[in-house]
Design an enzyme around this catalytic site. Structure first.
Site, short mmCIF file in Angstrom:
data_model
loop_
_atom_site.label_atom_id
_atom_site.label_comp_id
_atom_site.label_asym_id
_atom_site.label_seq_id
_atom_site.Cartn_x
_atom_site.Cartn_y
_atom_site.Cartn_z
N SER A 190 -0.48 52.86 37.23
CA SER A 190 -1.48 51.96 37.81
C SER A 190 -0.90 50.89 38.72
O SER A 190 -1.64 50.22 39.44
CB SER A 190 -2.28 51.29 36.69
OG SER A 190 -3.06 52.25 36.00
N GLU A 246 62.58 27.79 46.99
CA GLU A 246 63.00 29.05 47.60
C GLU A 246 63.89 28.89 48.84
O GLU A 246 64.78 29.69 49.07
CB GLU A 246 61.75 29.87 47.99
CG GLU A 246 60.92 30.35 46.81
CD GLU A 246 61.60 31.45 46.02
OE1 GLU A 246 62.60 32.01 46.50
OE2 GLU A 246 61.13 31.75 44.90
#
Length: 699
Positions: free
Chosen positions: A380, A109
């Protein structure tokens, strides 16, 4: 007549030069004037240029809104999900980016990045010649700084106004930032395709690893994508991507960064890519993720914008392995064609950390988190809270007996009656103690207990354990008729398992901003809400649920470690809530619309609990529950409820809070009571599960 002297021969020779000088002098004067004007103009230009540069230096750059993806991490620091508003971005400092990627990016680049001042004149000249040669824009010459200025502050429109602004911002960037800063900004800003912005997000997307860990081959592949993600993404066109990767490697070799042999080797390396879409599937533990978001926004006041775009990191308590174990247990225990739902919440009782959460069977089709549903009766599974209240109040001991037979209870000053029944009308047909009642889930014993201790005391105990749901002070409360969420049930049982010390369930450990600064730190507070001795006695009693005759015995072989818990079943809901020293877990199964459960459907909670607990703790050695001070264990004769003598044929070791154990000895011959010191007590208590462990090991 004498002729006038016309001068010497030398004078005659100089005459032409004089004439020439006289002729050129006006031109020289004009040139001097122009040079002066040009010099003055140049000076003015330089002064103006310096003034303009000074002006740019003093001006701040436009505010750039660089959204960053926020992350949710598990307890081990692994990313489990992300939040982002369209742009998946996780900024990282330059030191956390692979040097290979830095070199590859600069090579392809901007080779003279560290030498130019924002504009590569040589590169611009070369690009101009190439473009003139082909009569089209074949090559660009934008530097990384120019690209950064364009991406941060401008659009990509092709106008002279935009180009002028780009040049200005490029100069400002070069003046206000170091080269490393500019490179870091660029690499965290650039688009790598498929929604990934910046090298960290791209590295995770393509290779499932951090940018710091990228290899040379992987770095060269990534460096080639920003030029055109549609053309150079390996997901879109592998040939194009591979060709560009090799071009970058060759360029690096030409610049002396690599040898040609290294470039060729990297180019031939077979890369392993993540399946596309892995990062966009909602991550693991989606119900937990939603819970994290609600805590961050609603409880901690984190701004929605900060959460979506601020790049914050939320460190959670989730154990990814435990979470996977939870999801597997739910998936494998309920048939795929069933409409039955399930919820699982697991908490470390030692610190309150939430380790796993499953809010339903399919998040994609239904996002309702049943872990927090407070419309389900625990049945329960609520009874241990009742028995803990009775023990804590001193109203009962583990040897307290009630008849297990059909009974009509009168309450509200005799104005009302309540006639509970046992499951399948099975009764003890005589007196049973608390251990037998818990193991067999006897309803008559439970209601007898609440009548003895008082419903208000039971509600008070539930509040101590962190249950905030509304409960009515009626006898049926003993059977879990008041709805309670799985979340609060797991938290309450975790408090019992932690020796009566309550810690508020914690899901977020800390939150860091994008700079790594801590903006929230959890500070769990521990509060002793029940005596450790009473909590341990109840734990010892609840271990009977997984022993012979207990309602959880059918899954006891699946759990190769000490475990305490309680099952619970109503017409529409089935539960198992229990704990080991390391995990407290609540499992609920049922239907969203209160459809009644079949016998097979009602038995699915226990296998889910067992499968999850054992897999989640597979790497953890089995441990017995620690015995606190204030507890004594003595041998009891089950028939009489007295201290067992040496001659008693049956002995059972029972834990008591000191001072509540029986003193009268059973035995017709006045034998001395059987000895049970603490060491022997622990050995006896752990005998059954050690035998299971040995059988499992042999198998």
């Amino acid at each position: 007549m004498t002729k006038p002297n016309s001068g010497s021969p030398g004078s005659k020779r100089r005459l032409p030069f004089r004439i020439a000088a006289e002729r050129w002098m006006p031109l020289f004067r004009r040139m001097k004037r122009w040079l002066i004007i040009a010099g003055c103009g140049m000076a003015v230009f330089l002064l103006a240029a310096f003034a303009f540069l000074f002006y740019l230096r003093t001006q701040t750059l436009p505010a750039s809104s660089i959204s960053q993806t926020s992350q949710i991490l598990d307890f081990q620091g692994n990313v489990i999900d992300t939040f982002h508003a369209g742009e998946n971005r996780q900024s990282v400092p330059l030191k956390r980016i692979s040097p290979y990627l830095l070199e590859a990016t600069l090579a392809i680049e901007d080779q003279r990045f560290y030498d130019h001042l924002g504009f590569d004149m040589k590169g611009m000249a070369r690009a101009t010649l190439i473009n003139l040669e082909h009569l089209e824009a074949k090559q660009g010459a934008s530097t990384l700084t120019q690209q950064l200025a364009r991406n941060l502050y401008l659009t990509h429109e092709r106008t002279w106004k935009r180009k002028l602004k780009e040049a200005m911002y490029t100069v400002q960037l070069e003046m206000q930032y170091s080269k490393d800063d500019i490179l870091g900004l660029y690499l965290n800003q650039i688009y790598y395709g498929h929604g990934a912005y910046g090298v960290e997000a791209a590295s995770q997307l393509y290779f499932g690893k951090h940018a710091a860990d990228l290899s040379l081959a992987e770095s060269a592949m990534l460096a080639g994508i920003p030029k055109g993600p549609k053309y150079y993404s390996p997901y879109m066109d592998m040939k194009n991507a591979k060709d560009r990767q090799r071009t970058i490697l060759s360029t690096m070799a030409e610049q002396g960064i690599l040898t040609h042999a290294q470039a060729e080797e990297a180019g031939n390396e077979l890369l392993k890519f993540q399946p596309l879409g892995t990062q966009q599937q909602g991550g693991i533990a989606p119900y937990f993720r939603d819970y994290i978001r609600s805590i961050a926004v609603d409880q901690l006041g984190i701004d929605e914008h900060l959460l979506s775009e601020g790049g914050i990191r939320i460190f959670t308590t989730l154990d990814s392995e435990a979470q996977q174990a939870a999801e597997d247990a739910v998936t494998q225990s309920i048939p795929t064609d069933s409409q039955q739902q399930a919820a699982l919440i697991s908490i470390d009782p030692r610190n309150g950390y939430i380790k796993a959460m499953v809010g339903g069977r399919n998040y994609k089709t239904n996002q309702f988190n049943r872990v927090f549903a407070d419309t389900r009766q625990p049945g329960s599974s609520f009874k241990p809270i009742l028995y803990l209240a009775a023990l804590q109040e001193g109203a009962m001991t583990p040897l307290t007996r009630f008849k297990s037979e059909p009974t009509v209870f009168t309450y509200d000053e005799g104005r009302k009656t309540y006639a509970p029944r046992n499951y399948n009308d099975k009764y003890g047909n005589g007196e049973i103690d608390m251990r037998q009642a818990i193991a067999s889930s006897d309803n008559i014993y439970a209601v007898s207990t609440i009548m003895a201790v008082g419903p208000e005391k039971v509600i008070e105990m539930a509040r101590r354990l962190g249950i905030s749901d509304k409960m009515k002070p009626v006898p049926s409360l003993a059977l879990g008729t008041s709805p309670i969420s799985p979340f609060e049930m797991a938290s309450a049982f975790g408090t019992i398992g932690n020796g009566g010390a309550r810690l508020t369930p914690t899901a977020i450990v800390r939150i860091e901003d994008r700079k790594g600064e801590v903006i929230y730190q959890a500070k769990p507070e521990e509060k002793q809400v029940v005596s450790a001795a009473h909590a341990y006695v109840l734990t010892s009693l609840m271990e009977s649920v997984f022993e012979a005759g207990g309602t959880g015995n059918r899954v006891s072989a699946m759990i190769k470690r000490p475990v305490a818990g309680k099952t619970g079943t109503t017409a529409t809901d089935a539960w198992l809530v229990g704990y080991t020293p390391e995990l407290a877990t609540a499992v609920w199964v049922g239907y969203d619309k209160d459809r009644k459960l079949t016998a097979a459907e009602a038995h699915r909670a226990a296998p889910i609990f067992a499968a999850y607990t054992e897999k989640a703790l597979a790497a953890v050695p089995p441990k017995i529950f620690p015995v606190p001070d204030g507890v004594v264990s003595v041998y009891i004769d089950p028939a009489s409820g007295k201290l067992a003598a040496n001659s008693c044929p049956n002995k059972r070791l029972v834990a008591f809070v000191s001072g509540t154990e029986p003193t009268e000895v059973c035995g017709e011959h006045g034998d001395a009571p059987a000895s049970a010191d603490d060491a022997k007590s622990q050995a006896e208590q752990s005998k059954s599960w050690w035998q299971q462990l040995k059988r499992w090991w042999k198998d």
